[in-house]
Design a protein around this motif. Sequence first.
Motif, mmCIF file in Angstrom:
data_model
loop_
_atom_site.group_PDB
_atom_site.id
_atom_site.type_symbol
_atom_site.label_atom_id
_atom_site.label_comp_id
_atom_site.label_asym_id
_atom_site.label_seq_id
_atom_site.Cartn_x
_atom_site.Cartn_y
_atom_site.Cartn_z
ATOM 1 N N ARG A 1 0.822 -1.206 0.000
ATOM 2 C CA ARG A 1 0.000 0.000 0.000
ATOM 3 C C ARG A 1 0.862 1.264 0.000
ATOM 4 N N VAL A 2 2.015 1.200 0.682
ATOM 5 C CA VAL A 2 2.929 2.342 0.675
ATOM 6 C C VAL A 2 3.422 2.617 -0.744
ATOM 7 N N PHE A 3 3.607 1.560 -1.517
ATOM 8 C CA PHE A 3 4.140 1.689 -2.869
ATOM 9 C C PHE A 3 3.028 1.651 -3.919
ATOM 10 N N GLY A 4 2.047 2.501 -3.756
ATOM 11 C CA GLY A 4 1.024 2.662 -4.771
ATOM 12 C C GLY A 4 0.025 1.536 -4.843
ATOM 13 N N ASP A 5 -0.326 0.952 -3.689
ATOM 14 C CA ASP A 5 -1.330 -0.120 -3.637
ATOM 15 C C ASP A 5 -0.942 -1.323 -4.491
ATOM 16 N N ARG A 6 0.324 -1.678 -4.421
ATOM 17 C CA ARG A 6 0.769 -2.871 -5.138
ATOM 18 C C ARG A 6 0.389 -4.130 -4.368
ATOM 19 N N ASP A 7 0.261 -5.225 -5.099
ATOM 20 C CA ASP A 7 -0.081 -6.505 -4.485
ATOM 21 C C ASP A 7 1.074 -6.973 -3.602
ATOM 22 N N HIS A 8 0.738 -7.708 -2.538
ATOM 23 C CA HIS A 8 1.777 -8.168 -1.615
ATOM 24 C C HIS A 8 2.767 -9.118 -2.292
ATOM 25 N N THR A 9 2.315 -9.842 -3.327
ATOM 26 C CA THR A 9 3.240 -10.747 -4.016
ATOM 27 C C THR A 9 4.324 -9.962 -4.758
ATOM 28 N N THR A 10 3.989 -8.747 -5.206
ATOM 29 C CA THR A 10 4.996 -7.881 -5.842
ATOM 30 C C THR A 10 6.081 -7.515 -4.835
ATOM 31 N N VAL A 11 5.673 -7.214 -3.610
ATOM 32 C CA VAL A 11 6.643 -6.876 -2.568
ATOM 33 C C VAL A 11 7.500 -8.089 -2.224
ATOM 34 N N MET A 12 6.868 -9.243 -2.094
ATOM 35 C CA MET A 12 7.613 -10.460 -1.792
ATOM 36 C C MET A 12 8.659 -10.734 -2.868
ATOM 37 N N HIS A 13 8.267 -10.553 -4.124
ATOM 38 C CA HIS A 13 9.204 -10.762 -5.226
ATOM 39 C C HIS A 13 10.362 -9.776 -5.140
ATOM 40 N N ALA A 14 10.052 -8.510 -4.835
ATOM 41 C CA ALA A 14 11.099 -7.489 -4.741
ATOM 42 C C ALA A 14 12.086 -7.815 -3.630
ATOM 43 N N VAL A 15 11.569 -8.194 -2.474
ATOM 44 C CA VAL A 15 12.440 -8.518 -1.341
ATOM 45 C C VAL A 15 13.335 -9.710 -1.682
ATOM 46 N N SER A 16 12.743 -10.745 -2.264
ATOM 47 C CA SER A 16 13.523 -11.927 -2.635
ATOM 48 C C SER A 16 14.584 -11.583 -3.678
ATOM 49 N N LYS A 17 14.224 -10.744 -4.630
ATOM 50 C CA LYS A 17 15.166 -10.392 -5.689
ATOM 51 C C LYS A 17 16.339 -9.596 -5.136
ATOM 52 N N ILE A 18 16.072 -8.618 -4.265
ATOM 53 C CA ILE A 18 17.160 -7.821 -3.697
ATOM 54 C C ILE A 18 18.038 -8.697 -2.797
ATOM 55 N N GLU A 19 17.433 -9.602 -2.052
ATOM 56 C CA GLU A 19 18.231 -10.530 -1.245
ATOM 57 C C GLU A 19 19.193 -11.323 -2.128
ATOM 58 N N ALA A 20 18.679 -11.788 -3.280
ATOM 59 C CA ALA A 20 19.526 -12.547 -4.198
ATOM 60 C C ALA A 20 20.602 -11.663 -4.813
ATOM 61 N N LEU A 21 20.222 -10.441 -5.218
ATOM 62 C CA LEU A 21 21.191 -9.544 -5.850
ATOM 63 C C LEU A 21 22.274 -9.108 -4.867
ATOM 64 N N MET A 22 21.927 -8.959 -3.604
ATOM 65 C CA MET A 22 22.938 -8.586 -2.612
ATOM 66 C C MET A 22 24.020 -9.650 -2.486
ATOM 67 N N ALA A 23 23.630 -10.888 -2.730
ATOM 68 C CA ALA A 23 24.604 -11.979 -2.668
ATOM 69 C C ALA A 23 25.404 -12.106 -3.957
#
Length: 473
Positions: free
Chosen positions: A430-452
């Motif tokens: 909701r903070v990011f323009g009412d995006r679906d929670h699965t979009t946030v989950m994908h973003a978090v997982s992707k950044i976790e992977a990219l950080m590694a």
Amino acid sequence: MGDADHLWDTCCDFLRGQVTDGVWKSTFDGIEAVDVDDDRLVLAVPSGIVADRVHGRWRTLIDEAVLAAHGGPLDLVVEVRAHAVDAPDPDLADLDPLADTDGVEHLGPSPEPGTAGFDPFPPQPAADRPRSGLDVLYTFDDFVIGQSNRFAFAASMAVAETPGRAYNPLFIYGDAGLGKTHLLQSIRAYIAQNYPAKVVRYVSTESFLNDFIECIRLKRMNEFKRRYRELDILLVDDIQFIEGAERFQEEFFHTFNELHARRSQIVLTSDRSPDAIATLEHRLRSRFKMGLITDIQPPDIETRLAILRKKAERAPIAVPDDVLEFIATNIADNIRELEGALTRVSAYANLYQRELGVSLAEQVLSDILGDSASRSISPAMILEKVSERYGFTVEEITGKSRRRPLVTARQVAMYVVRELTELSYPAIGRVFGDRDHTTVMHAVSKIEALMAERKAIFHQVQALVQELRKGVA
């Protein structure tokens, strides 16, 4: 009989020889076969907790049974259907509660009575037990499982299914209000339902110690020994209060040895690990550590929300999701406080016919929230810092554009919000323009992977986190 029924009946013949009657009754007796083909076997189960057992604890054994019956492996598909069997799920059935108010379940034949007047709650046959003393909410079905308590739950379930054989003793520790007592009560409720011949005693350490002192005073130690040693299962809550009571520790040492020698199940809870109980005798500490020790941590935001949603089902009025998220975000360390806050908010709104929203919740809970109603690091602060670092406006970061550099900035911002706040995935969306929670989950997982994988992403995220933390230090 269909192919699926025939296959499952053959599997059941195999399984019945591998598990106890209690396990069969609580897990396998309510399962029905729905369909089978060359690749999969579909089973219907009566509850989610049975599905968890099939997928987890008993999956390997079921695979063995399928392999033996079918001649080859099959994928297992489990569907939860409340009507899967006519008989009620034992875990959801009306429990036959305790015989007395101090937590003793007298489920088996009565032992020889002691001196008259000492034990006001003599063992009674199961059929004669009065229906009082057990809160039926304290069952495994009502325990909300999360990452913070999953192992403790699985260990408690194993102990309840095979008392005296799985982990003995089982020692569960954690801060107050995290579910230790719930697990103890769930164990005794499960055993009462599935092992009615067993004698179970649940007792707090304070009551245990008071009984001991009273028996010394009245010179009735034989009755005390009968009361606590002639058991199949002993469940002791808050064992940390044993510290400093030297004579009681001596008696508990012998009680423990007697029960363990009889292969009676012992389950203990504490607010700290055995090593952290300062004045605990070494011989007791070593015995507490000879079985399985597991802790319960404060629940994460998802688990807190799940707990609140389950409790909200019984609230007097409908509780909006944003109110649940507000409570879960601001009360993080104690399940009792979490549930108590929901009770206060819903009861207030119902009694005064007020619309239940976040502002009302904040007003009602102001005395327990204090300054914690607003976290020191907010999503707005994070968005501002990401905006400065990446050169995009906050509106662009929370907007709809899919330009590559902007998407990366947005995903980093989502990751940092997840890292530094207690907002749930839907709330972050909701903070990011009412995006679906699965979009946030994908973003978090992707950044976790990219950080590694990418030093640049790692350093960008680390710098953001450090700057934000320094800014509120």
